[in-house]
Design a protein around this motif. Structure first.
Motif, PDB file in Angstrom:
ATOM      1  N   ASP A 235       6.783  -5.507  -4.019  1.00  0.00           N
ATOM      2  CA  ASP A 235       7.041  -6.443  -2.927  1.00  0.00           C
ATOM      3  C   ASP A 235       5.762  -6.804  -2.173  1.00  0.00           C
ATOM      4  OD1 ASP A 235       8.627  -8.020  -1.207  1.00  0.00           O
ATOM      5  OD2 ASP A 235       8.706  -6.380   0.239  1.00  0.00           O
ATOM      6  N   THR A 236       4.850  -5.850  -2.031  1.00  0.00           N
ATOM      7  CA  THR A 236       3.653  -6.098  -1.231  1.00  0.00           C
ATOM      8  C   THR A 236       2.408  -6.239  -2.089  1.00  0.00           C
ATOM      9  OG1 THR A 236       3.332  -3.730  -0.953  1.00  0.00           O
ATOM     10  CG2 THR A 236       4.565  -4.870   0.760  1.00  0.00           C
ATOM     11  N   SER A 237       2.566  -6.710  -3.312  1.00  0.00           N
ATOM     12  CA  SER A 237       1.399  -6.804  -4.191  1.00  0.00           C
ATOM     13  C   SER A 237       0.414  -7.876  -3.726  1.00  0.00           C
ATOM     14  CB  SER A 237       1.852  -7.084  -5.625  1.00  0.00           C
ATOM     15  OG  SER A 237       2.549  -8.311  -5.673  1.00  0.00           O
ATOM     16  N   GLY A 238       0.875  -8.873  -3.006  1.00  0.00           N
ATOM     17  CA  GLY A 238      -0.005  -9.922  -2.555  1.00  0.00           C
ATOM     18  C   GLY A 238      -0.574  -9.695  -1.179  1.00  0.00           C
ATOM     19  N   SER A 239      -0.056  -8.739  -0.439  1.00  0.00           N
ATOM     20  CA  SER A 239      -0.531  -8.493   0.927  1.00  0.00           C
ATOM     21  C   SER A 239      -1.113  -7.081   1.021  1.00  0.00           C
ATOM     22  CB  SER A 239       0.629  -8.643   1.919  1.00  0.00           C
ATOM     23  OG  SER A 239       1.611  -7.671   1.649  1.00  0.00           O
ATOM     24  N   THR A 240      -1.541  -6.760   2.226  1.00  0.00           N
ATOM     25  CA  THR A 240      -2.106  -5.435   2.426  1.00  0.00           C
ATOM     26  C   THR A 240      -1.008  -4.387   2.490  1.00  0.00           C
ATOM     27  OG1 THR A 240      -2.522  -6.440   4.570  1.00  0.00           O
ATOM     28  CG2 THR A 240      -4.342  -5.332   3.539  1.00  0.00           C
ATOM     29  N   VAL A 241      -1.274  -3.275   1.896  1.00  0.00           N
ATOM     30  CA  VAL A 241      -0.325  -2.168   1.909  1.00  0.00           C
ATOM     31  C   VAL A 241      -1.117  -0.881   2.112  1.00  0.00           C
ATOM     32  CG1 VAL A 241      -0.384  -1.881  -0.593  1.00  0.00           C
ATOM     33  CG2 VAL A 241       1.604  -1.096   0.664  1.00  0.00           C
ATOM     34  N   ASP A 242      -0.514   0.059   2.826  1.00  0.00           N
ATOM     35  CA  ASP A 242      -1.160   1.348   3.034  1.00  0.00           C
ATOM     36  C   ASP A 242      -1.070   2.143   1.736  1.00  0.00           C
ATOM     37  OD1 ASP A 242      -2.362   3.504   4.147  1.00  0.00           O
ATOM     38  OD2 ASP A 242      -0.621   4.165   5.296  1.00  0.00           O
ATOM     39  N   ILE A 243      -2.198   2.269   1.057  1.00  0.00           N
ATOM     40  CA  ILE A 243      -2.220   2.901  -0.254  1.00  0.00           C
ATOM     41  C   ILE A 243      -1.853   4.375  -0.158  1.00  0.00           C
ATOM     42  CG2 ILE A 243      -3.696   3.468  -2.222  1.00  0.00           C
ATOM     43  CD1 ILE A 243      -5.303   0.976  -1.592  1.00  0.00           C
ATOM     44  N   LYS A 244      -2.301   5.043   0.897  1.00  0.00           N
ATOM     45  CA  LYS A 244      -2.012   6.471   1.032  1.00  0.00           C
ATOM     46  C   LYS A 244      -0.517   6.731   1.180  1.00  0.00           C
ATOM     47  CE  LYS A 244      -6.395   8.082   2.865  1.00  0.00           C
ATOM     48  NZ  LYS A 244      -7.071   8.793   3.941  1.00  0.00           N
ATOM     49  N   SER A 245       0.173   5.930   1.965  1.00  0.00           N
ATOM     50  CA  SER A 245       1.615   6.144   2.113  1.00  0.00           C
ATOM     51  C   SER A 245       2.353   5.829   0.817  1.00  0.00           C
ATOM     52  CB  SER A 245       2.177   5.299   3.257  1.00  0.00           C
ATOM     53  OG  SER A 245       2.079   3.920   2.954  1.00  0.00           O
ATOM     54  N   LEU A 246       1.869   4.862   0.077  1.00  0.00           N
ATOM     55  CA  LEU A 246       2.474   4.546  -1.217  1.00  0.00           C
ATOM     56  C   LEU A 246       2.317   5.710  -2.186  1.00  0.00           C
ATOM     57  CD1 LEU A 246       3.862   2.101  -2.558  1.00  0.00           C
ATOM     58  CD2 LEU A 246       1.643   1.497  -3.484  1.00  0.00           C
ATOM     59  N   ILE A 247       1.170   6.344  -2.174  1.00  0.00           N
ATOM     60  CA  ILE A 247       0.937   7.507  -3.021  1.00  0.00           C
ATOM     61  C   ILE A 247       1.842   8.661  -2.606  1.00  0.00           C
ATOM     62  CG2 ILE A 247      -0.772   9.255  -3.649  1.00  0.00           C
ATOM     63  CD1 ILE A 247      -2.885   7.023  -3.360  1.00  0.00           C
ATOM     64  N   ILE A 248       1.973   8.882  -1.320  1.00  0.00           N
ATOM     65  CA  ILE A 248       2.798   9.979  -0.823  1.00  0.00           C
ATOM     66  C   ILE A 248       4.255   9.782  -1.205  1.00  0.00           C
ATOM     67  CG2 ILE A 248       3.681  11.056   1.284  1.00  0.00           C
ATOM     68  CD1 ILE A 248       0.901  10.603   2.493  1.00  0.00           C
ATOM     69  N   TYR A 249       4.782   8.571  -1.047  1.00  0.00           N
ATOM     70  CA  TYR A 249       6.178   8.320  -1.412  1.00  0.00           C
ATOM     71  C   TYR A 249       6.424   8.565  -2.901  1.00  0.00           C
ATOM     72  CZ  TYR A 249       6.873   6.099   3.130  1.00  0.00           C
ATOM     73  OH  TYR A 249       6.958   5.844   4.458  1.00  0.00           O
TER      74      TYR A 249
END
Length: 83
Positions: free
Chosen positions: A28-42
């Protein structure tokens, strides 16, 4: 139903839901900024709950050992990437 099997099934479903949630956030957020660390944690938490729910002690121990090493390396690299 045995309480151990019920608890394992619930944890397995939570793990699958966590992995699907992580994939959805990433797509969903591939085109915008996303918190990479929270994505890794999830993603890691979803995988961890999935393994614990399956009840495989050898795989849980292996994941614990590899998780500690690779997660520290990964967070160091993400920190370099962000800054």
């Amino acid at each position: 139903m045995n309480i151990k099997k019920l608890f394992g099934a619930i944890l397995t479903l939570l793990g699958i839901a966590g992995l699907i949630y992580t994939a959805t956030i990433f797509i969903d957020t591939s085109g915008s900024t996303v918190d990479i660390k929270s994505l890794i944690i999830y993603g890691v938490l979803g995988f961890l709950f999935f393994i614990i729910g399956l009840g495989l002690p050898t795989l849980m121990f292996l994941h614990l050992l590899t998780h500690a090493f690779f997660k520290s390396c990964l967070f160091l690299q993400v920190g370099v990437f962000i800054h």
